[in-house]
Design a protein around this motif. Structure first.
Motif, mmCIF file in Angstrom:
data_model
loop_
_atom_site.group_PDB
_atom_site.id
_atom_site.type_symbol
_atom_site.label_atom_id
_atom_site.label_comp_id
_atom_site.label_asym_id
_atom_site.label_seq_id
_atom_site.Cartn_x
_atom_site.Cartn_y
_atom_site.Cartn_z
ATOM 1 N N VAL A 642 -5.547 50.097 46.843
ATOM 2 C CA VAL A 642 -6.142 49.288 45.774
ATOM 3 C C VAL A 642 -7.634 49.598 45.741
ATOM 4 N N HIS A 643 -8.179 49.844 44.540
ATOM 5 C CA HIS A 643 -9.586 50.249 44.437
ATOM 6 C C HIS A 643 -10.524 49.106 44.757
ATOM 7 N N ARG A 644 -10.349 47.950 44.122
ATOM 8 C CA ARG A 644 -11.108 46.710 44.348
ATOM 9 C C ARG A 644 -12.505 46.699 43.712
ATOM 10 N N ASP A 645 -12.943 47.825 43.167
ATOM 11 C CA ASP A 645 -14.292 47.839 42.580
ATOM 12 C C ASP A 645 -14.338 48.742 41.349
ATOM 13 N N ILE A 646 -13.370 48.531 40.447
ATOM 14 C CA ILE A 646 -13.377 49.294 39.196
ATOM 15 C C ILE A 646 -14.520 48.783 38.318
ATOM 16 N N LYS A 647 -15.464 49.671 38.025
ATOM 17 C CA LYS A 647 -16.616 49.344 37.172
ATOM 18 C C LYS A 647 -17.142 50.646 36.589
ATOM 19 N N PRO A 648 -17.939 50.596 35.532
ATOM 20 C CA PRO A 648 -18.428 51.828 34.887
ATOM 21 C C PRO A 648 -19.156 52.757 35.856
ATOM 22 N N ALA A 649 -19.885 52.189 36.805
ATOM 23 C CA ALA A 649 -20.661 53.035 37.714
ATOM 24 C C ALA A 649 -19.773 53.859 38.627
ATOM 25 N N THR A 662 -14.125 57.159 41.324
ATOM 26 C CA THR A 662 -14.665 57.365 42.666
ATOM 27 C C THR A 662 -14.719 56.038 43.428
ATOM 28 N N ASP A 663 -15.098 56.130 44.695
ATOM 29 C CA ASP A 663 -15.309 54.977 45.582
ATOM 30 C C ASP A 663 -14.057 54.134 45.804
ATOM 31 N N PHE A 664 -12.910 54.793 46.008
ATOM 32 C CA PHE A 664 -11.704 54.039 46.359
ATOM 33 C C PHE A 664 -11.888 53.384 47.721
ATOM 34 N N GLY A 665 -11.625 52.092 47.794
ATOM 35 C CA GLY A 665 -11.677 51.375 49.052
ATOM 36 C C GLY A 665 -13.048 50.958 49.511
ATOM 37 N N ILE A 666 -14.114 51.390 48.826
ATOM 38 C CA ILE A 666 -15.476 51.078 49.286
ATOM 39 C C ILE A 666 -15.758 49.589 49.183
ATOM 40 N N ALA A 667 -15.232 48.949 48.145
ATOM 41 C CA ALA A 667 -15.493 47.517 47.974
ATOM 42 C C ALA A 667 -14.959 46.724 49.156
ATOM 43 N N ILE A 680 -24.492 39.178 48.543
ATOM 44 C CA ILE A 680 -23.337 40.049 48.704
ATOM 45 C C ILE A 680 -23.622 41.362 48.003
ATOM 46 N N LEU A 681 -23.324 42.479 48.698
ATOM 47 C CA LEU A 681 -23.544 43.793 48.112
ATOM 48 C C LEU A 681 -22.611 43.996 46.928
ATOM 49 N N GLY A 682 -23.138 44.684 45.883
ATOM 50 C CA GLY A 682 -22.332 44.918 44.700
ATOM 51 C C GLY A 682 -22.551 43.831 43.655
ATOM 52 N N THR A 683 -22.083 44.127 42.419
ATOM 53 C CA THR A 683 -22.235 43.187 41.303
ATOM 54 C C THR A 683 -20.890 42.579 40.973
ATOM 55 N N PRO A 684 -20.800 41.250 40.850
ATOM 56 C CA PRO A 684 -19.499 40.601 40.633
ATOM 57 C C PRO A 684 -19.043 40.597 39.181
ATOM 58 N N ASN A 685 -19.770 41.270 38.244
ATOM 59 C CA ASN A 685 -19.386 41.216 36.843
ATOM 60 C C ASN A 685 -17.968 41.701 36.587
ATOM 61 N N TYR A 686 -17.484 42.599 37.454
ATOM 62 C CA TYR A 686 -16.185 43.225 37.207
ATOM 63 C C TYR A 686 -15.108 42.744 38.182
ATOM 64 N N MET A 687 -15.386 41.642 38.874
ATOM 65 C CA MET A 687 -14.397 41.108 39.814
ATOM 66 C C MET A 687 -13.288 40.372 39.072
ATOM 67 N N SER A 688 -12.117 40.332 39.688
ATOM 68 C CA SER A 688 -10.999 39.566 39.159
ATOM 69 C C SER A 688 -11.094 38.136 39.687
ATOM 70 N N GLY A 699 -2.692 45.606 42.993
ATOM 71 C CA GLY A 699 -3.075 46.485 41.897
ATOM 72 C C GLY A 699 -3.425 45.760 40.621
ATOM 73 N N ARG A 700 -2.920 44.553 40.405
ATOM 74 C CA ARG A 700 -3.218 43.817 39.168
ATOM 75 C C ARG A 700 -4.682 43.376 39.120
ATOM 76 N N SER A 701 -5.328 43.288 40.297
ATOM 77 C CA SER A 701 -6.763 42.990 40.314
ATOM 78 C C SER A 701 -7.553 44.144 39.695
ATOM 79 N N ASP A 702 -7.144 45.392 40.020
ATOM 80 C CA ASP A 702 -7.795 46.560 39.415
ATOM 81 C C ASP A 702 -7.607 46.566 37.904
ATOM 82 N N LEU A 703 -6.432 46.108 37.433
ATOM 83 C CA LEU A 703 -6.174 46.091 35.990
ATOM 84 C C LEU A 703 -7.091 45.084 35.283
ATOM 85 N N PHE A 704 -7.363 43.930 35.930
ATOM 86 C CA PHE A 704 -8.302 42.972 35.354
ATOM 87 C C PHE A 704 -9.686 43.607 35.222
#
Length: 787
Positions: A642-649, A662-667, A680-688, A699-704
């Motif tokens: 699960v990626h956990r940090d799908i965002k434009p960057a 990129t950055d699979f699993g980094i979150a 907290i490191l990272g921006t929560p704008n794209y969190m589920s 995986g449904r979290s990545d879809l959100f």
């Protein structure tokens, strides 16, 4: 302590110990060894070809009547028989008849011997038995030192098979008051077979001769001369030389075919069916051969009665054909075992396993052939089993030790090769792990450790260098190792990697480029959630790579071990992903205060550039981008990642239109890591919503998160906003977002449907998988004229 342990398990010690144990076991006749020896002895004995003495005749008589017994003895006398042994004592009657008187007159002749007992713990003797019939004990056994000087078995008195002490009781039977007497006791060996008889039975400080011995002495004449009971040697009586093997035991001779004595029926003798003088000069034994329960297992002959055993013993005595073990046999057997010990520890280790085995078998075969010849031709029994056991056990010990040593040698060479390989690959942690397993006994091993220590010094990793140098010095000085170790241990400050608060690695003004692992750092590309991102070069294949680092300085010391563990686990999982729309991870490694992984370097821009109103991409291209991301997520989710940090960057758009995630699993690595300010490191704008709530995600979290990216790419604004992180998180979890249709009115209806379904708060209301999302996106792409 290690040297002592190695010595204790060394075959150079175990082989002599095994040999000494076998020598001791052979000298004291350990039953286990004898059980192995007896079958060989029995088989070889059958090949003997000794002359038979045909003088022994066994008359099978079950008559207990003194009348019939007197008649039978008289018939024997008339047929020429002189020396007679009664294997069952005559019965005593309350009022002797005329026939009893005749029997008494016959028994008065000294040529008749009567059995005292057969397999009973109490031996009946007449009250006035002559002292000559119960011989005094022989001289006491000399001390072991004196025995050794006389080449006798020094452990003779410790043999494990002494005969039982017997009780001698007296009887008033007038029929046997003055007759020579002897016992008929036969004791089986440890395997249950009878091979010998105790010629002199101990009891009440006296020695009672066996009946066959009394009969042989009477036949040959002379007085019996004895030796100490425990020794092997000879009993002498006139011309009679009787070999005994300890405790006055005489071994039976084995003749192939029929036993060396004749059996006649008493009825034939009583009915005068025998020729006149048929028993002339014969040694006669009278007794039953078929008494109930009176059967013994005799080597070479099978079942025999006590009467038959008495006849066999008498025939062996008169023929002087008993197998023997002279007093020097133990010395020969001990010398042979000592020879094989020297062979095992001096010659066998110098040969190959096959050559060593063949050599050992040749010498062993020579000994077996010698011992077999000795018994078959000369009647001298030399034990074979101890030498065989020593050769088998010793060869296994020696070759096992040599094999283990050879295996250790190969293992050390393998460790050295692994250290060199890991060092070349820049995997210094793995190199250190294998280096600490190297035993610095050889020059190649020392050189491997020395070069690794220098490499750790070049990498400014003094603690690892100290460990390697300490391992190297275990076998003594080597070059300048001791000086280097002392210098490293004496430094008050451990040299750093050149860190500051803004950069992970500082490029030196001199132009010398630092390295991370095997990668040469070229320049800084930017800052990420974990740390700095660098452009690097893999010098082995001259390939550009992007190196993302995880700086340990930004992580609380208590959380560092867990973060490290999570980093390498997630990096490994991400490294196993192979998909056209996922950035490839080539390598992962660790330096003194950072971890890093090298990944595919992409000459493109991340999607953040296209998330503003003025730089939005065409709708058809956005759908193609989302479709590629969904394909990457579908593959990753199928692999359990699960990626956990799908965002434009974290999404790179290449010039040719291909998209890379990129950055699979980094979150997951940075979720619980905090900066100095506690943000907290990272921006929560794209969190589920489930991420905000701290729940377990799938995986449904990545879809959100992908729905937020799709909304932003299409509209140029984020669906969830807030003046603070707290407000933002609340809106993601609870507030409704502004419908996409209000921001973009000219999109296909299906596009609104997909975004709305992606951004559902409830997991069950979203797409069940990225596969389901792809089907909708493909339909939308087709409506937009995509291929």
């Amino acid at each position: 302590m290690r040297i002592l342990t190695r010595l204790l398990i060394s075959p150079w010690l175990l082989c002599p110990l095994l040999g000494l144990l076998l020598i001791g076991g052979s000298l004291i006749d350990v039953p286990t060894l004898l059980k192995l020896e007896y079958p060989i002895y029995d088989q070889l004995l059958e090949f003997r070809n000794t002359p038979e003495d045909n003088r022994v005749v066994l008359i099978d008589s079950n008559h207990s009547s003194n009348t019939i017994l007197a008649t039978l003895i008289n018939k024997v006398r008339q047929s020429g028989g002189k020396n007679i042994a009664l294997l069952t004592p005559p019965g005593a009657t309350a009022q002797p008849s005329q026939q009893d008187s005749a029997l008494n007159k016959l028994l008065e002749k000294k040529s008749i011997i009567v059995a005292a007992a057969s397999n009973r713990q109490q031996i009946l003797l007449p009250k006035n038995s002559s002292a000559k019939l119960l011989r005094a004990n022989a001289d006491p056994l000399p001390a072991p030192q004196q025995l050794l000087l006389k080449l006798q078995n020094p452990l003779a008195q410790y043999r494990l098979n002494p005969p039982d002490k017997w009780s001698f009781l007296t009887t008033g039977s007038k029929s046997i008051q003055s007759l020579p007497m002897g016992h008929l006791i036969f004791s089986p060996d440890s395997d249950g077979k009878i091979r010998s008889q105790i010629l002199l039975l101990p009891g009440e400080k006296r020695l009672l001769p066996s009946l066959p011995l009394q009969l042989a002495i009477q036949t040959r004449g002379g007085d019996l001369q004895t030796i100490p009971a425990e020794l092997a040697g000879r009993l002498q009586s006139g011309s009679l030389q009787i070999p005994v093997i300890g405790y006055y035991r005489m071994l039976f001779d084995v003749h192939t075919g029929q036993p060396p004595f004749q059996i006649l029926k008493a009825s034939d003798l009583l009915k005068n069916k025998l020729e006149k003088n048929a028993l002339r000069d014969k040694v006669i034994l009278i007794g039953p051969t078929n008494s109930y329960g009176d059967r013994h297992q005799v080597t070479g002959y099978g079942d025999m009665s006590t009467s038959e055993l008495a006849a066999l013993t008498t025939a062996t005595l008169l023929a002087n054909s008993a197998p023997q073990r002279p007093s020097w046999c133990w010395l020969v057997e001990t010398s042979v075992i000592l020879f094989f010990i020297l062979l095992l520890i001096l010659l066998v280790p110098r040969l190959s396993p096959q050559a060593g085995l063949v050599t050992l078998l040749l010498f062993l075969s020579g000994w077996v052939l010698t011992a077999a010849t000795s018994l078959i031709i000369f009647g001298i029994w030399l034990k074979i089993v101890p030498a065989v056991l020593l050769c088998l056990g010793g060869f296994v010990l020696v070759r096992g030790h040599l094999g283990q040593r050879q295996q250790n040698h190969y293992k050390q060479e393998n460790y050295q090769a692994q250290v060199q390989r890991f060092q070349e690959q820049g995997l210094l942690d793995l190199a250190l792990e294998k280096a600490l397993l190297i035993e610095p006994k050889t020059k190649p091993g020392k050189m491997v450790l020395y070069n690794l220590g220098l490499e750790f010094e070049r990498k400014r990793m003094p603690h690892n260098a100290i460990s390697v140098y300490q391992q190297l010095l275990q076998s003594g000085r080597f070059r300048d190792t001791k000086t280097r170790l002392k210098q490293l241990q004496g430094d008050e400050q451990v040299p750093s990697l050149g860190r500051d608060n803004n950069a992970t690695v500082i490029l030196k003004p001199s132009g010398e480029k630092p390295t991370l692992g095997r990668y040469q750092i070229q320049r800084e590309l930017g800052q990420g959630a974990m740390g700095t991102v660098y452009l690097g070069i893999d010098p082995k294949i001259n390939r550009q790579v992007a190196i993302k680092t995880l700086s340990y300085q930004q992580i609380d010391a208590k959380e560092l071990p867990q973060v490290k563990k999570r980093f390498f686990r997630e990096a490994e999982a991400a490294g196993n992903l192979s998909h056209p729309n996922i950035v490839t991870i080539y390598d992962v490694g660790e330096e003194a205060d950072l971890a890093f992984f090298a990944m595919e370097f992409l000459a493109g821009k991340d999607l953040s550039y296209h998330c503003s109103l003025k730089k939005r991409l065409p709708v058809a291209q956005v759908i193609k981008i989302i479709l590629q991301i969904a394909s990457a997520l579908e593959y990753a989710h199928q692999q359990g990642v699960v990626h956990r940090d799908i965002k434009p960057a974290n999404i790179i758009l290449l010039p040719e239109g291909q998209t890379k995630v990129t950055d699979f699993g980094i979150a997951r690595i940075t979720t619980n890591s905090k900066t100095e300010t506690g943000i907290i490191l990272g921006t929560p704008n794209y969190m589920s919503p489930e991420q905000v709530a701290g729940k377990k995600v799938d995986g449904r979290s990545d879809l959100f998160s992908l729905g937020i990216v799709m909304y932003e790419l299409l509209s140029g604004v984020k669906p969830f906003q807030g003046e603070s992180i707290t407000t933002l998180m609340y809106n993601i979890s609870n507030a409704n977002y502004r419908p996409l249709k209000k921001n973009c009115r000219k999109l296909p209806p299906l596009c609104y449907t997909i975004v709305d379904k992606l951004l559902q708060k409830s997991l069950t209301s979203r797409f069940k998988s990225a596969t389901a999302l792809q089907r909708e996106l493909l339909a939308l792409d087709k409506k937009l004229g995509g291929s």
